[in-house]
Design a protein around this motif. Structure first.
Motif: not given
Length: 190
Positions: A181-187, A61-63, A156-164, A115-120
């Motif tokens: 990079l994990y647990n990123l908040q979208v401004s 949960g920590q970025p 749906k993209w306000r929080e990104i669980k993973l950037f790879a 958070l919903y497991g969707e990948r872009v």
């Protein structure tokens, strides 16, 4: 008396030979232990590195906004995660810097997961302000990388669980670790 002296002399010589043989065995054992100690020190250093990585992951949960690509010696620092002005995209801005004289960065594979497991997958990459996917980094000179991801529903993209992503810049190298990079908040858009 001569017999006793002779036997005593033979006994002393025999004892000296056995003592020398014991010293050689002891020296060999010490050398083996020193070699084993060096091996164990290397293994402990590897465990310490792995432990540091696992501690980052354990802080669930920590970025996690910084990553070091050890094989290419590139440090990635996340500077911002913003909603695009059109509200249909997410823009990640990173700083890349290397401590090597010259290092190539080239990435085709970048994606985010919500958070919903969707990948872009990435739609556009800007390095140093130019729309390119490859760049040669110079030692201790930070370069900006902007990755633009087109998303359908920004909420749906306000929080990104993973950037790879993978840096495939060192051609001929089969060791292309994935940077995460994990647990990123979208401004919100400015």
């Amino acid at each position: 008396m001569k017999k006793v002296s002779l036997m005593l002399l033979v006994l002393l010589c025999t004892t000296a030979v056995y003592a020398q043989t014991g010293d050689d065995a002891l020296e060999n054992r010490i050398a083996q232990l020193e070699q084993r100690m060096v091996t164990l020190e290397i293994e402990v250093a590897k465990v310490v590195q792995l432990n540091a990585r696992l501690q980052k992951v354990a802080n669930f949960g920590q970025p996690i906004t910084e990553s070091v690509e050890e094989c290419n010696s590139i440090t990635y620092k996340l500077l911002s995660v913003e909603e695009g002005k059109d509200q249909g995209s997410v823009i990640l801005t990173l700083s890349m810097v290397t401590d090597r004289r010259e290092t190539k960065f080239q990435s085709y594979e970048m994606h985010i997961v919500n958070l919903y497991g969707e990948r872009v997958d990435v739609s556009e990459i800007y390095i140093g302000g130019q729309k390119i996917i490859a760049y040669e980094l110079k030692k201790d000179v930070p370069i900006l990388l902007k990755a633009v991801f087109d998303v359908s529903d920004i909420e749906k993209w306000r929080e990104i669980k993973l950037f790879a992503f993978e840096n495939i810049g060192n051609f001929g190298s089969f060791d292309t670790p994935e940077t995460l990079l994990y647990n990123l908040q979208v401004s919100p858009a400015r």
